[in-house]
Write an enzyme that holds these catalytic residues in place. Structure first.
Site: not given
Ligand code: F6R
Length: 277
Positions: A67, A136, A138, A143
């Protein structure tokens, strides 16, 4: 789903890196799906250390990131493109033309997303997809409420994700509201998904994703439908798993039945002194 409970963040990171090493030993032109965020940083440090120690070669590898924030140019310090260069790409020998991060500046989102999907297909599909998990539940920026069949597309971030990610920006107002993200359906086509989670803040979404119902309200739960997902979670992130003793038991017995190769994959032969414990 295979669930491995690692003692801590460093060990989780070594395990994930060892799985990438195993893949590249078997398939030097593998396609890696990569994530950003705090969780995979240790894995990237391991991979860089292994590259420097000449134990791994990225010369024939292709990468696709999950992403990117909409509105951030590649050199913006909080863009995922910048994150990947700083944490991984600048330190290994992956060819520039083989790196794919969704564009944060395209003005034709639909056409760009179709192109991204086509590029993944043309590369032969993703062999290992690294994933973190949001507060959450994801995966990527899928989301709650995202279709479990969704493809790469423009997505509006939730307030929780904006708040979670505000720590990387000077103010919450600067956090972009939109992202381009691979869809859940895109992710489920990877041959092997590796879900990483560390810290008590991830204990609830990890339990929901692994042991809860499959629901679009926790998009990581779609991984239960995937034929080969490995969740590597540290003790704190495993705290709310009901079957955690069973997962440990399975892992111990697997190590015994699969012998030294499995153990080697798990931890041995990896340098240990370059990660902050
Ligand atoms: C980032 C991504 C997000 C993160 C998630 C956890 O490329 O795809 O889904 O993996 O938000 O983020 P952290 O690792 O910062 O807790």
């Amino acid at each position: 789903m295979e669930v491995i409970i690692a003692p801590d963040y460093a060990s989780m990171s070594r395990l994930a890196a060892a799985m990438v090493v195993d893949l590249l030993n078997a398939k030097p032109n593998a396609v890696l799906g990569l994530a950003t965020g705090s969780t995979p940083i240790g894995t990237y440090q391991e991979l860089v250390a292994l590259y420097r120690a000449r134990k791994i070669d990225f010369a024939r590898v292709t990468t696709f990131n999950l992403d990117e924030y909409v509105g951030l140019p590649v050199d913006h310090p909080q863009s995922y493109s910048h994150f990947m260069r700083t944490n991984l790409f600048n330190h290994i020998n992956v060819p520039e033309r083989a790196i794919h991060v969704p564009s944060g500046t395209t003005t034709n989102h639909a056409a760009f997303c179709d192109w991204y999907e086509e590029e993944i297909k043309a590369a032969g599909g993703i062999d290992i997809q690294l994933l973190g998990i949001g507060g959450d539940g994801h995966i990527a920026f899928n989301e709650p409420g995202s279709s479990l069949g969704s493809r790469t597309r423009l997505k509006t971030l939730t307030q929780q994700t904006i708040d979670d990610n505000a720590r990387f920006f000077d103010t919450a107002a600067e956090v972009p509201r939109f992202a381009i993200t691979m869809g859940v359906g895109t992710i489920l086509e990877a041959r092997h998904c590796i879900l990483l989670a560390s810290g008590e803040g991830k204990a609830l979404p990890v339990a929901q994703a692994i042991e809860g119902p499959v629901t679009s309200m926790v998009t990581a739960s779609a991984l239960q439908l995937h034929p080969r997902t490995t969740a590597i979670v540290d003790e704190a992130a495993a705290a709310r798993l009901k079957l955690r003793e069973y997962y440990r038991w399975v892992h111990r017995h697997k190590a015994q039945s699969q012998g030294p190769h499995f153990l080697r994959t798990a931890e041995a032969s990896l340098p240990r002194d370059h990660l902050a414990e």
